[in-house]
Design a protein around this motif. Sequence first.
Motif, PDB file in Angstrom:
ATOM      1  N   GLY A 180       0.799  -1.206   0.000  1.00 30.29           N
ATOM      2  CA  GLY A 180       0.000   0.000   0.000  1.00 30.29           C
ATOM      3  C   GLY A 180       0.836   1.262   0.000  1.00 30.29           C
ATOM      4  O   GLY A 180       2.071   1.246  -0.030  1.00 30.29           O
ATOM      5  N   ALA A 181       0.114   2.392   0.045  1.00 30.07           N
ATOM      6  CA  ALA A 181       0.784   3.696  -0.002  1.00 30.07           C
ATOM      7  C   ALA A 181       1.453   4.030   1.323  1.00 30.07           C
ATOM      8  O   ALA A 181       1.069   3.534   2.382  1.00 30.07           O
ATOM      9  N   GLY A 182       2.465   4.884   1.239  1.00 32.32           N
ATOM     10  CA  GLY A 182       3.169   5.323   2.434  1.00 32.32           C
ATOM     11  C   GLY A 182       2.596   6.612   2.970  1.00 32.32           C
ATOM     12  O   GLY A 182       1.482   7.021   2.635  1.00 32.32           O
ATOM     13  N   GLY A 183       3.374   7.267   3.809  1.00 30.54           N
ATOM     14  CA  GLY A 183       2.951   8.515   4.421  1.00 30.54           C
ATOM     15  C   GLY A 183       3.840   8.839   5.600  1.00 30.54           C
ATOM     16  O   GLY A 183       4.852   8.162   5.840  1.00 30.54           O
ATOM     17  N   VAL A 184       3.477   9.848   6.350  1.00 31.64           N
ATOM     18  CA  VAL A 184       4.264  10.272   7.512  1.00 31.64           C
ATOM     19  C   VAL A 184       3.528   9.895   8.790  1.00 31.64           C
ATOM     20  O   VAL A 184       2.343  10.212   8.951  1.00 31.64           O
ATOM     21  N   ILE A 185       4.231   9.222   9.676  1.00 34.91           N
ATOM     22  CA  ILE A 185       3.688   8.853  10.986  1.00 34.91           C
ATOM     23  C   ILE A 185       4.427   9.654  12.045  1.00 34.91           C
ATOM     24  O   ILE A 185       5.664   9.645  12.081  1.00 34.91           O
ATOM     25  N   GLN A 186       3.696  10.314  12.911  1.00 35.97           N
ATOM     26  CA  GLN A 186       4.292  11.102  13.990  1.00 35.97           C
ATOM     27  C   GLN A 186       4.123  10.348  15.310  1.00 35.97           C
ATOM     28  O   GLN A 186       3.010  10.082  15.750  1.00 35.97           O
ATOM     29  N   PHE A 187       5.254   9.976  15.920  1.00 34.43           N
ATOM     30  CA  PHE A 187       5.230   9.303  17.222  1.00 34.43           C
ATOM     31  C   PHE A 187       5.614  10.308  18.306  1.00 34.43           C
ATOM     32  O   PHE A 187       6.621  11.015  18.177  1.00 34.43           O
ATOM     33  N   SER A 188       4.836  10.354  19.385  1.00 34.27           N
ATOM     34  CA  SER A 188       5.126  11.226  20.523  1.00 34.27           C
ATOM     35  C   SER A 188       5.213  10.380  21.779  1.00 34.27           C
ATOM     36  O   SER A 188       4.346   9.525  22.027  1.00 34.27           O
ATOM     37  N   PHE A 189       6.257  10.627  22.569  1.00 29.80           N
ATOM     38  CA  PHE A 189       6.488   9.906  23.821  1.00 29.80           C
ATOM     39  C   PHE A 189       6.513  10.930  24.955  1.00 29.80           C
ATOM     40  O   PHE A 189       7.590  11.417  25.337  1.00 29.80           O
ATOM     41  N   PRO A 190       5.343  11.281  25.494  1.00 30.87           N
ATOM     42  CA  PRO A 190       5.284  12.371  26.483  1.00 30.87           C
ATOM     43  C   PRO A 190       6.052  12.083  27.762  1.00 30.87           C
ATOM     44  O   PRO A 190       6.518  13.018  28.415  1.00 30.87           O
ATOM     45  N   ASP A 191       6.195  10.823  28.136  1.00 28.32           N
ATOM     46  CA  ASP A 191       6.910  10.504  29.375  1.00 28.32           C
ATOM     47  C   ASP A 191       8.390  10.817  29.268  1.00 28.32           C
ATOM     48  O   ASP A 191       9.072  10.986  30.275  1.00 28.32           O
ATOM     49  N   ARG A 192       8.913  10.901  28.039  1.00 34.02           N
ATOM     50  CA  ARG A 192      10.330  11.188  27.834  1.00 34.02           C
ATOM     51  C   ARG A 192      10.546  12.532  27.130  1.00 34.02           C
ATOM     52  O   ARG A 192      11.693  12.921  26.904  1.00 34.02           O
ATOM     53  N   GLY A 193       9.446  13.190  26.753  1.00 36.70           N
ATOM     54  CA  GLY A 193       9.586  14.446  26.015  1.00 36.70           C
ATOM     55  C   GLY A 193      10.246  14.269  24.674  1.00 36.70           C
ATOM     56  O   GLY A 193      10.968  15.154  24.202  1.00 36.70           O
ATOM     57  N   GLU A 194      10.003  13.140  24.028  1.00 40.45           N
ATOM     58  CA  GLU A 194      10.631  12.828  22.742  1.00 40.45           C
ATOM     59  C   GLU A 194       9.574  12.705  21.649  1.00 40.45           C
ATOM     60  O   GLU A 194       8.436  12.291  21.913  1.00 40.45           O
ATOM     61  N   SER A 195       9.954  13.031  20.439  1.00 39.53           N
ATOM     62  CA  SER A 195       9.092  12.854  19.275  1.00 39.53           C
ATOM     63  C   SER A 195       9.943  12.373  18.107  1.00 39.53           C
ATOM     64  O   SER A 195      11.096  12.798  17.944  1.00 39.53           O
ATOM     65  N   VAL A 196       9.377  11.496  17.313  1.00 40.30           N
ATOM     66  CA  VAL A 196      10.039  11.003  16.109  1.00 40.30           C
ATOM     67  C   VAL A 196       9.002  10.921  15.002  1.00 40.30           C
ATOM     68  O   VAL A 196       7.911  10.369  15.208  1.00 40.30           O
ATOM     69  N   SER A 197       9.298  11.477  13.849  1.00 36.47           N
ATOM     70  CA  SER A 197       8.427  11.317  12.682  1.00 36.47           C
ATOM     71  C   SER A 197       9.065  10.313  11.740  1.00 36.47           C
ATOM     72  O   SER A 197      10.289  10.268  11.590  1.00 36.47           O
ATOM     73  N   VAL A 198       8.225   9.501  11.126  1.00 36.44           N
ATOM     74  CA  VAL A 198       8.700   8.466  10.209  1.00 36.44           C
ATOM     75  C   VAL A 198       8.090   8.720   8.838  1.00 36.44           C
ATOM     76  O   VAL A 198       6.859   8.701   8.682  1.00 36.44           O
ATOM     77  N   ASP A 199       8.946   8.979   7.864  1.00 30.21           N
ATOM     78  CA  ASP A 199       8.512   9.120   6.477  1.00 30.21           C
ATOM     79  C   ASP A 199       8.575   7.730   5.855  1.00 30.21           C
ATOM     80  O   ASP A 199       9.648   7.224   5.525  1.00 30.21           O
ATOM     81  N   LEU A 200       7.409   7.121   5.739  1.00 32.12           N
ATOM     82  CA  LEU A 200       7.323   5.734   5.292  1.00 32.12           C
ATOM     83  C   LEU A 200       7.041   5.690   3.801  1.00 32.12           C
ATOM     84  O   LEU A 200       5.983   6.145   3.342  1.00 32.12           O
ATOM     85  N   GLY A 201       7.994   5.178   3.039  1.00 37.03           N
ATOM     86  CA  GLY A 201       7.832   5.046   1.604  1.00 37.03           C
ATOM     87  C   GLY A 201       7.797   3.600   1.185  1.00 37.03           C
ATOM     88  O   GLY A 201       7.821   2.686   2.015  1.00 37.03           O
ATOM     89  N   SER A 202       7.773   3.374  -0.115  1.00 31.12           N
ATOM     90  CA  SER A 202       7.738   2.003  -0.623  1.00 31.12           C
ATOM     91  C   SER A 202       9.068   1.287  -0.445  1.00 31.12           C
ATOM     92  O   SER A 202       9.112   0.063  -0.321  1.00 31.12           O
TER      93      SER A 202
END
Length: 745
Positions: A652-674
């Motif tokens: 299927g198609a990809g996209g951007v997933i935004q992960f937030s971890f409030p207990d650690r004050g961290e965020s990571v975005s994942v650009d998911l492609g084919s």
Amino acid sequence: MSKRLSTTGALTAVVPLLVAASQQAADQPSAIETTPIAASDVTQAPAQSPSQSPSQSPAQSIAAQPAAVQSANTQSPGNPADATQTAAPQSAATPQPATAAPVARPSPATPSPAYLPPEGVATNATRAANAAVASRLPLENQLDFSNANRGFLAKIEDAQILNEDGSVAWEVGQFDFVKDAAPDTVNPSLWRQSKLNSIHGLFEVTRGVYQIRGYDLAQMTLIQGTTGWIVVDPLTTPAPARAGLALANATLGERPVQAVIFTHSHGDHFGGVSGVLTPADQRLRQVPIIAPHGFLRESIGENVLAGTAMNRRVQFQFGTNLPASATGHVGTGLGQVISRGGLSLMPPTRTIGKEGETIELDGIRFEFMDASETEAPAELVFYMPAFKALHGAEVVTRNFHNVLTPRGALVRDTLKWSKIIDDMLARYGDKSEVLLASHHWPTWGAENVEIALKNQRGLYRYVHDQTLRQANQGATMHEIAENIGEPDFALTDFGVRGYYGTFNHNSKAVYQRYFGWWDGIPAHYHSLPPAEESQKYVAAMGGAFKALAVGRAAFNSGDFRWAATVFNHMVFANPADELAKKWLASSYEQLGFQAEAGTWRNIYLSGAKELREGNERGDVVATSNERVLNSIPAIDLFDAMAARFNPARMSGAGGVIQFSFPDRGESVSVDLGSSVMFPRAGTRELSSTQVTISRTNFTRILMRQVQPQDLIISGEMRVLGNVVLMARMFGALDPVDPQFNIVTP
């Protein structure tokens, strides 16, 4: 417009996707691998072959066969199954991997069981090789034994050191058999080193400085401060570190741990930290943890990012699946063996920069000196003026170290390594009354310390300069390794012998650092894959039976390297050829019995064991466990996940997933492609999916301790937007095989 996913509607639709993604590799290890990281010459008489006359002895028959094989190899094989087929020509403008027509797998060699090779005994050739080593080196010198026993105070009396779950972390008496004269099945120089490394207990280095030795691959140093202990390198796993600290407290008086020093980023020097300091105690008392700059990232890179492959290779380098015996594991040269259990990790509270630093810990002054990019990418050494003691970490030990460790790592810089040791010599050589390290035993006396530093400095400079000298004259990597020799002081100083690294493979590492993997020979630039190449080799030899004759002749003549090469081709050509496996195992075994390096012995004997008994996973150190994964930055965790992304599994198609971890004050975005999964630290304004979850729960998902849908239903995980995209990401991560084949295809 995105909206919060409810427990009905969209959730009902996506739960099967999440279940499928999680069950796709249900029988596989977790998404981030959690691999546990801890005689006479007997030659059986062969059955009489059709070409052997009754008057021929087995030796005569075997000796006669190579000529026939040579003759056969000069002719084109008449059997179509043995014919070499060529691939279709390719366009030079768009080079693609060649797809050669498969060579028919040769039939296994099936002579009588009388052809079986010797097993578990040293041949005449091996006994002669080991005797030559004994005659060349001053093995009777007892100075090292005096130093290794000096300052002994107490030892652990229990037979075993146990992990918290009751499993065995360390068998205290497992190397008690390493005593007296070397058996025929062990190189006498390695036997001597293993006897020294087997000496265990609590030792006084100098008043106020103590070491726990012989309960892990590394040694733990305890420095008595004003109010407590300063612990240097708390071993590989918590149990031996805890037991060592308890031994010191019982013998010298109980003291709290007031500081911890990690000298470098290898697991055997920090993994046991929770055995001497709990995270809660560290936070409550603000106990300083000192490490070199880059420590956390480098420790993560080795233990998480490439952990699966490294852990598998660790089994060979350290012989973790070998029994401790005169025909099995006798030691690693650098130490005996790694302890078993799971690593722990605590982030440093203070790092030492490139310029070094002088600081005071619990009343003791430490002069830290940067030693990065030597034995480890992140490393330090230090001098303690109060004790006139120089701690060499793993930069200076009592053997030749690895320039490229067999388990895998970046190639180390021998030129810089030699210059760091020279800097240690210039700064502290005439001040130090004792030189200690995180492996082996100390060296006492200013004159002896200077000699040790000069010889270690010369060791790394020698392999660097001699490799480049020959390379600049046109020699290839393997030619250099065969002719590298050794410096004159290696004949008298056992502290520079190749017990862990060797001149042969360290010269190859130097070559690789400067020139890469290619030796300059065009035929080697795009060679065939091992199995395909081996099928062609065996076919060119005239088939499996003739190849067997060539290998046996080499074995019986004591040419075990050539024998191993021939039999390895037979095994890779046809993994079902059990007779070839037996001969290959015996060839490896003889090479292991002759090896001076503990690593080489372990590699050969591990290969022999797997050929004979199959590829079975043993209990070793878990480098990527829950404690480690929870300790590392989120972006590093996602980088490790991205290294598992398989485009063929992405649907299927990809996209951007935004992960937030409030207990650690961290965020990571994942650009998911084919074809690529690309993580980026921080947030992106536009994303297809937003996921909010604690780092602890995210680790539980990776460890397969909980399913994503369960966390969604419980409200511990919030997903907004395209939840299917997250299922696609997890579904595209390759399940790993922590016990992949090495000695067979």
